[in-house]
Design a protein around this motif. Structure first.
Motif, PDB file in Angstrom:
ATOM      1  N   MET A  24      -2.162  23.991  -7.806  1.00  0.00           N
ATOM      2  CA  MET A  24      -0.709  23.960  -7.651  1.00  0.00           C
ATOM      3  C   MET A  24      -0.279  23.974  -6.187  1.00  0.00           C
ATOM      4  O   MET A  24       0.907  23.966  -5.893  1.00  0.00           O
ATOM      5  N   SER A  25      -1.248  24.011  -5.282  1.00  0.00           N
ATOM      6  CA  SER A  25      -0.947  23.989  -3.851  1.00  0.00           C
ATOM      7  C   SER A  25      -1.297  22.632  -3.282  1.00  0.00           C
ATOM      8  O   SER A  25      -2.280  22.003  -3.691  1.00  0.00           O
ATOM      9  N   ILE A  26      -0.494  22.201  -2.349  1.00  0.00           N
ATOM     10  CA  ILE A  26      -0.762  20.927  -1.685  1.00  0.00           C
ATOM     11  C   ILE A  26      -0.192  21.019  -0.282  1.00  0.00           C
ATOM     12  O   ILE A  26       0.879  21.585  -0.064  1.00  0.00           O
ATOM     13  N   GLY A  27      -0.940  20.561   0.669  1.00  0.00           N
ATOM     14  CA  GLY A  27      -0.494  20.645   2.050  1.00  0.00           C
ATOM     15  C   GLY A  27       0.808  19.905   2.291  1.00  0.00           C
ATOM     16  O   GLY A  27       1.080  18.867   1.683  1.00  0.00           O
ATOM     17  N   PHE A  28       1.621  20.447   3.176  1.00  0.00           N
ATOM     18  CA  PHE A  28       2.903  19.824   3.472  1.00  0.00           C
ATOM     19  C   PHE A  28       2.727  18.560   4.306  1.00  0.00           C
ATOM     20  O   PHE A  28       3.422  17.557   4.118  1.00  0.00           O
ATOM     21  N   GLU A  29       1.762  18.588   5.247  1.00  0.00           N
ATOM     22  CA  GLU A  29       1.649  17.487   6.202  1.00  0.00           C
ATOM     23  C   GLU A  29       1.245  16.179   5.536  1.00  0.00           C
ATOM     24  O   GLU A  29       1.776  15.116   5.879  1.00  0.00           O
ATOM     25  N   LYS A  30       0.299  16.254   4.582  1.00  0.00           N
ATOM     26  CA  LYS A  30      -0.213  15.016   3.988  1.00  0.00           C
ATOM     27  C   LYS A  30       0.865  14.196   3.291  1.00  0.00           C
ATOM     28  O   LYS A  30       1.093  13.037   3.663  1.00  0.00           O
ATOM     29  N   PRO A  31       1.546  14.738   2.299  1.00  0.00           N
ATOM     30  CA  PRO A  31       2.579  13.916   1.641  1.00  0.00           C
ATOM     31  C   PRO A  31       3.753  13.602   2.551  1.00  0.00           C
ATOM     32  O   PRO A  31       4.345  12.519   2.459  1.00  0.00           O
ATOM     33  N   LYS A  60       4.458   9.705   2.814  1.00  0.00           N
ATOM     34  CA  LYS A  60       5.483   9.218   1.882  1.00  0.00           C
ATOM     35  C   LYS A  60       6.694   8.660   2.614  1.00  0.00           C
ATOM     36  O   LYS A  60       6.892   8.886   3.804  1.00  0.00           O
ATOM     37  N   ASN A  61       7.499   7.925   1.855  1.00  0.00           N
ATOM     38  CA  ASN A  61       8.767   7.395   2.343  1.00  0.00           C
ATOM     39  C   ASN A  61       9.732   7.361   1.165  1.00  0.00           C
ATOM     40  O   ASN A  61       9.377   7.721   0.045  1.00  0.00           O
ATOM     41  N   VAL A  62      10.960   6.941   1.423  1.00  0.00           N
ATOM     42  CA  VAL A  62      11.988   6.995   0.374  1.00  0.00           C
ATOM     43  C   VAL A  62      11.640   6.102  -0.813  1.00  0.00           C
ATOM     44  O   VAL A  62      12.104   6.337  -1.935  1.00  0.00           O
ATOM     45  N   MET A  63      10.812   5.084  -0.606  1.00  0.00           N
ATOM     46  CA  MET A  63      10.484   4.157  -1.679  1.00  0.00           C
ATOM     47  C   MET A  63       9.509   4.762  -2.696  1.00  0.00           C
ATOM     48  O   MET A  63       9.401   4.268  -3.818  1.00  0.00           O
ATOM     49  N   VAL A  64       8.802   5.805  -2.296  1.00  0.00           N
ATOM     50  CA  VAL A  64       7.806   6.415  -3.192  1.00  0.00           C
ATOM     51  C   VAL A  64       8.112   7.888  -3.441  1.00  0.00           C
ATOM     52  O   VAL A  64       7.208   8.665  -3.771  1.00  0.00           O
ATOM     53  N   ASN A  65       9.363   8.292  -3.293  1.00  0.00           N
ATOM     54  CA  ASN A  65       9.738   9.682  -3.557  1.00  0.00           C
ATOM     55  C   ASN A  65       9.429  10.091  -4.987  1.00  0.00           C
ATOM     56  O   ASN A  65       9.172  11.268  -5.266  1.00  0.00           O
ATOM     57  N   TRP A 112       0.809  -1.213   0.000  1.00  0.00           N
ATOM     58  CA  TRP A 112       0.000   0.000   0.000  1.00  0.00           C
ATOM     59  C   TRP A 112       0.850   1.274   0.000  1.00  0.00           C
ATOM     60  O   TRP A 112       0.528   2.231  -0.700  1.00  0.00           O
ATOM     61  N   LEU A 113       1.919   1.284   0.799  1.00  0.00           N
ATOM     62  CA  LEU A 113       2.694   2.503   1.000  1.00  0.00           C
ATOM     63  C   LEU A 113       4.102   2.425   0.412  1.00  0.00           C
ATOM     64  O   LEU A 113       4.893   3.357   0.608  1.00  0.00           O
ATOM     65  N   SER A 114       4.421   1.353  -0.284  1.00  0.00           N
ATOM     66  CA  SER A 114       5.776   1.216  -0.835  1.00  0.00           C
ATOM     67  C   SER A 114       5.798   1.077  -2.360  1.00  0.00           C
ATOM     68  O   SER A 114       6.870   1.048  -2.963  1.00  0.00           O
ATOM     69  N   ASP A 115       4.637   1.004  -2.982  1.00  0.00           N
ATOM     70  CA  ASP A 115       4.530   0.942  -4.435  1.00  0.00           C
ATOM     71  C   ASP A 115       3.947   2.256  -4.937  1.00  0.00           C
ATOM     72  O   ASP A 115       3.006   2.793  -4.334  1.00  0.00           O
ATOM     73  N   ASN A 116       4.482   2.766  -6.033  1.00  0.00           N
ATOM     74  CA  ASN A 116       4.062   4.081  -6.522  1.00  0.00           C
ATOM     75  C   ASN A 116       2.561   4.162  -6.800  1.00  0.00           C
ATOM     76  O   ASN A 116       1.877   5.094  -6.372  1.00  0.00           O
ATOM     77  N   GLY A 117       2.037   3.190  -7.520  1.00  0.00           N
ATOM     78  CA  GLY A 117       0.616   3.203  -7.865  1.00  0.00           C
ATOM     79  C   GLY A 117      -0.282   3.083  -6.637  1.00  0.00           C
ATOM     80  O   GLY A 117      -1.261   3.827  -6.492  1.00  0.00           O
TER      81      GLY A 117
END
Length: 318
Positions: free
Chosen positions: A248-255, A259-264, A171-176
């Motif tokens: 063009m705006s997106i909250g900082f907290e959500k991503p 996110k993690n290094v695998m989905v940068n 869920w959290l380590s694959d881009n899609g």
């Protein structure tokens, strides 16, 4: 003498126009006093900080300050477009915001229509409370919940899947899958709160139209599509314009929390790019240029969306 009489007449006319306004202000002075704090807030925290925009056009150094730093014009904007990570951040921001708009914008409208059809008062209030609750949760808490539930190896969802013989889902380590989770969690967190605006608009609809529709044998679904939706069209258009203006705006907290290094590759957006370059790498001029560019594009999107809406449907913010 003629000029003096004309001047005197002009003064008298000006006083006559001004007098009713002064009388109104005197009679309602308390309302104007209530505006002091909101106006002061916007001046101090929204207009005064605009002085820092100048950093985007300078070779800024924290030791010399914004005023003493060398003026470089649009050099920082040229530098930021030469950074491959910034182009990736723009792409990711647009992808996530477009998907959130496609799936997240209709959701509160549908929810508001469904809540409006509930006739049991207690059940309706309970449902609204449960649906509004996620809005008040910090994204730190939501990020912890998502990680606990959907982590690839230790998440409760994947443990449940593997216990019945199904493969674990990244869920959290694959881009899609990460994009899917981001959109899903964003919609879940805001759907209840977003429905409040549409519920407020629905309560302002003339109830006599529903009574007339009942007499004509109209079903609840037809009332919803023929009366409710057209009656809140103005609200829908205004909310859509505002949403488009923030593409063009997106909250900082959500991503940052999800996110993690695998989905940068898909999780690095403009807000995290600005944070990384401005705070972590001390490149304040470049990060300020990125933030200014983001604001300018958002302003252009609002103006464009408002103009198109006015031409197409005669509905607009101004």
């Amino acid at each position: 003498m003629a000029l003096q009489n004309q001047y005197t007449s002009g003064q008298r006319s000006f006083r006559q126009k001004l007098a009713p306004k002064l009388i109104y202000i005197r009679n309602h002075y308390f309302l104007y006093l209530m505006l002091v704090f909101p106006v002061a807030y916007y001046i101090l925290f929204h207009y005064v900080p605009m002085y820092g925009i100048g950093i985007a056009f300078r070779d800024y150094s924290i030791f010399t300050g914004a005023r003493a730093s060398t003026w470089t014009g649009f050099l920082n904007f040229s530098k930021i477009f030469a950074i491959a990570e910034f182009s990736r951040a723009i792409r990711n921001t647009l992808v996530l915001n477009v998907l959130t708009l496609v799936f997240g914008f209709p959701a509160p409208i549908i929810l508001a229509l469904m809540l409006n059809e509930i006739r049991a008062g207690l059940y309706k209030k309970l449902s609204q409370t449960i649906l509004y609750l996620p809005h008040f949760l910090s994204w730190v808490i939501i990020g912890g919940l998502v990680t606990t539930l959907f982590a690839t190896t230790s998440g409760l969802i994947n443990k449940g899947l593997t216990s019945i013989g199904l493969p674990a889902v990244p869920w959290l380590s694959d881009n899609g899958w990460w994009i899917f989770m981001y959109v899903f969690v964003t919609v879940w967190q805001g759907i209840g709160w977003g429905a409040i605006v549409y519920l407020s608009a629905i309560t302002g609809i003339d109830q006599e139209m529903y009574e007339a529709a009942k007499v004509d044998g109209c079903s609840r679904f037809k009332m919803m599509t023929k009366i409710t939706l057209p009656s809140i069209r103005t609200t829908i258009v205004i909310m859509l314009i505002l949403r488009v203006g923030g593409m063009m705006s997106i909250g900082f907290e959500k991503p940052q929390m999800l996110k993690n290094v695998m989905v940068n590759e898909v999780g690095d957006v403009i807000s995290t790019f600005i944070y990384r370059y401005g705070i972590e790498n001390n490149k304040f001029a470049i990060s300020t240029a990125g933030g200014l560019l983001q604001s300018v594009i958002n302003f252009a999107l609002v103006m464009t969306a408002n103009s198109l809406s006015r031409k197409i449907s005669d509905e607009s913010i101004w």
